[in-house]
Design a protein around this motif. Structure first.
Motif, PDB file in Angstrom:
ATOM      1  N   HIS A 310       0.817  -1.218   0.000  1.00  0.00           N
ATOM      2  CA  HIS A 310       0.000   0.000   0.000  1.00  0.00           C
ATOM      3  C   HIS A 310       0.852   1.271   0.000  1.00  0.00           C
ATOM      4  O   HIS A 310       0.374   2.353   0.348  1.00  0.00           O
ATOM      5  CB  HIS A 310      -0.959   0.004   1.203  1.00  0.00           C
ATOM      6  N   ASN A 311       2.131   1.157  -0.380  1.00  0.00           N
ATOM      7  CA  ASN A 311       2.977   2.324  -0.564  1.00  0.00           C
ATOM      8  C   ASN A 311       3.938   2.035  -1.712  1.00  0.00           C
ATOM      9  O   ASN A 311       4.098   0.876  -2.121  1.00  0.00           O
ATOM     10  CB  ASN A 311       3.708   2.702   0.732  1.00  0.00           C
ATOM     11  N   PRO A 312       4.585   3.054  -2.264  1.00  0.00           N
ATOM     12  CA  PRO A 312       5.423   2.824  -3.451  1.00  0.00           C
ATOM     13  C   PRO A 312       6.549   1.824  -3.233  1.00  0.00           C
ATOM     14  O   PRO A 312       6.863   1.043  -4.144  1.00  0.00           O
ATOM     15  CB  PRO A 312       5.959   4.225  -3.768  1.00  0.00           C
ATOM     16  N   HIS A 313       7.168   1.826  -2.070  1.00  0.00           N
ATOM     17  CA  HIS A 313       8.253   0.887  -1.787  1.00  0.00           C
ATOM     18  C   HIS A 313       7.751  -0.549  -1.857  1.00  0.00           C
ATOM     19  O   HIS A 313       8.356  -1.422  -2.498  1.00  0.00           O
ATOM     20  CB  HIS A 313       8.844   1.192  -0.406  1.00  0.00           C
ATOM     21  N   ALA A 314       6.615  -0.825  -1.223  1.00  0.00           N
ATOM     22  CA  ALA A 314       6.041  -2.172  -1.261  1.00  0.00           C
ATOM     23  C   ALA A 314       5.564  -2.524  -2.663  1.00  0.00           C
ATOM     24  O   ALA A 314       5.675  -3.674  -3.099  1.00  0.00           O
ATOM     25  CB  ALA A 314       4.883  -2.277  -0.262  1.00  0.00           C
ATOM     26  N   ALA A 315       5.023  -1.534  -3.389  1.00  0.00           N
ATOM     27  CA  ALA A 315       4.560  -1.785  -4.749  1.00  0.00           C
ATOM     28  C   ALA A 315       5.723  -2.143  -5.670  1.00  0.00           C
ATOM     29  O   ALA A 315       5.584  -2.975  -6.574  1.00  0.00           O
ATOM     30  CB  ALA A 315       3.815  -0.562  -5.282  1.00  0.00           C
ATOM     31  N   ALA A 316       6.888  -1.532  -5.447  1.00  0.00           N
ATOM     32  CA  ALA A 316       8.067  -1.853  -6.248  1.00  0.00           C
ATOM     33  C   ALA A 316       8.495  -3.297  -6.017  1.00  0.00           C
ATOM     34  O   ALA A 316       8.882  -4.008  -6.961  1.00  0.00           O
ATOM     35  CB  ALA A 316       9.198  -0.893  -5.916  1.00  0.00           C
ATOM     36  N   VAL A 317       8.416  -3.747  -4.759  1.00  0.00           N
ATOM     37  CA  VAL A 317       8.745  -5.139  -4.445  1.00  0.00           C
ATOM     38  C   VAL A 317       7.728  -6.078  -5.083  1.00  0.00           C
ATOM     39  O   VAL A 317       8.086  -7.120  -5.654  1.00  0.00           O
ATOM     40  CB  VAL A 317       8.806  -5.352  -2.918  1.00  0.00           C
TER      41      VAL A 317
END
Length: 436
Positions: A310-317
């Motif tokens: 639910h944030n860009p860092h997690a979305a990148a993963v």
């Protein structure tokens, strides 16, 4: 919200949770004074080695691996995580068993009696209740996940024997600040003077390094004090004085899980004189650790992937993990996200990988309608390359309806990715009749 009547002696867990949602003016009220005051009245004293785990992403996986390894080593372990997916009880586990309604109600009653006129948020109240449950359970180790930030989070009333910061990135910026340096400062405050302070972020903010130095914490940095290596068959951990080789890959899927596993093993190395862990327990624990909603792939076709990113860092993963899955003709995204999150940043990480977006409305003051979400997704999607086709974007009332539409449209060899919020994943799990 106006206060709900105080629960009667025969009240259910649901009655209590409704009451706790009503007793404080705001859902989040950062600070430790009130929660520490009630903790003192309760006389809370946790036995065993205390691990406190914070970070933007990865802290749930790290907690799950720590718990599983320690259980495999024969220790009595308490695990506190948040938020829950389906049932509140998921937040508290004692010796691998989810806490019962009766056990939680008993602790709620004790906290309610002790707090007097002191107002507590839902999170503060429930944290105290679960800490009291652990204090009465004669545990060898306690693993506590930080709820929000670190410095002013209720979990930070516990003086950790070992603290872990898994990653530092942009999330909860209204509360923690709008840069990695500000957020790193908040998270670093779970570290304690003279105690092991693990950081598995490959590029930690200077603010975290400075705070650890200022308080004299024993800072363990990824790539300096611990690391991992691996091939297609197995992997190895290398720490300051301990090496663990020929390890099977963790049961938890995803590109970052070796980073999370190495943080857990560094934490265990740092307290090995208090909690010795044999190699076989590490192997078994890594294979047995489970955490619903973290790149969880359900059996059957089409492939269904659940991820609470639910944030860009997690979305990148998540994007990296999807890339590692192999070829699927079409990717369908069941997407529901709270309106205080960086939607554009999340969509930017995944936009080119999704062919069909099913935007789901979410409940509550932070939720958005499916129509609002679809409009924002449409605006955030990059333009299709020349001759290419733009993804379809449709709106649905809730995640269950969006998932049903995706299931109807997806072919056998396609994949459906459900992500954007704990609420989104929980709704689909419930629609499928599954428990977390």
């Amino acid at each position: 919200m106006s206060p709900v009547q105080k629960p009667a002696p025969a009240a259910t867990l649901s009655d209590w949770l409704r009451y706790l949602e009503s007793i404080h003016a705001t859902a989040i009220d950062m600070g430790l004074e009130r929660v520490r005051e009630v903790a003192d009245r309760l006389g809370l004293a946790l036995s065993g080695v205390k691990f406190v785990v914070g970070g933007t992403n990865g802290k749930g996986s790290t907690c799950a691996m720590l718990e599983a390894i320690l259980l495999a080593a024969g220790y009595k372990v308490g695990l506190y995580t948040s938020p829950h997916l389906i049932d509140f009880n998921e937040r508290a586990r004692v010796n691998g068993q989810i806490a019962t309604d009766e056990a939680l109600i008993e602790q709620f009653q004790a906290v309610e009696a002790a707090r007097g006129d002191t107002s507590l948020t839902y999170f503060e109240f429930t944290t105290l209740a679960i800490l009291r449950l652990f204090s009465q359970s004669r545990l060898d180790a306690v693993v506590l996940e930080v709820g929000l930030g670190g410095r002013l989070d209720a979990v930070n009333i516990v003086d950790a024997d070992c603290s872990i910061v898994t990653s530092v990135d942009l999330d909860h910026m209204d509360w923690l600040g709008d840069t990695r340096e500000k957020i790193g400062f908040e998270k670093a405050h779970i570290y304690r003077s003279g105690k092991p302070a693990i950081c598995s972020d490959p590029s930690p903010p200077q603010s975290l390094l400075d705070h650890a130095a200022a308080i004299g914490a024993d800072l363990w940095l990824f790539s300096r004090d611990f690391n991992y290596s691996g091939d297609r068959q197995q992997w190895a951990y290398g720490g300051r004085e301990q090496r663990r080789s020929a390890l099977a890959y963790p049961a938890l899927r995803g590109a970052n899980q070796l980073l999370n596993a190495s943080a857990a093993l560094a934490a265990l190395e740092s307290v090995r004189e208090l909690l010795p862990v044999p190699q076989q327990a590490v192997r078994m624990g890594l294979l047995q650790a489970s955490l619903p909603g973290r790149f969880q792939i359900l059996p059957g076709q089409p492939a269904v992937i659940l991820d609470v990113a639910h944030n860009p860092h997690a979305a990148a993963v998540l994007a990296q993990n999807l890339d590692n899955m192999g070829f699927h003709p079409y990717t369908h995204a069941v997407f529901g996200m709270l309106n205080d999150k960086d939607l554009a940043g999340v969509v930017a990480k995944l936009g080119s990988r999704v062919d069909h977006w099913y935007c789901a409305g979410l409940p509550g003051p932070r939720g958005a309608s499916g129509e609002d979400l679809a409009r924002q997704v449409g605006q955030a999607l990059p333009a299709a390359p020349a001759g290419g086709e733009n993804p379809s974007v449709q709106a649905y009332a809730d995640p269950a309806a969006a998932f049903a539409a995706a299931r109807e449209r997806a072919a056998e060899n396609d994949r459906i990715v459900v992500f954007g919020s704990f609420l989104t994943v929980a709704s689909v799990l419930q629609a499928l009749g599954r428990k977390a």
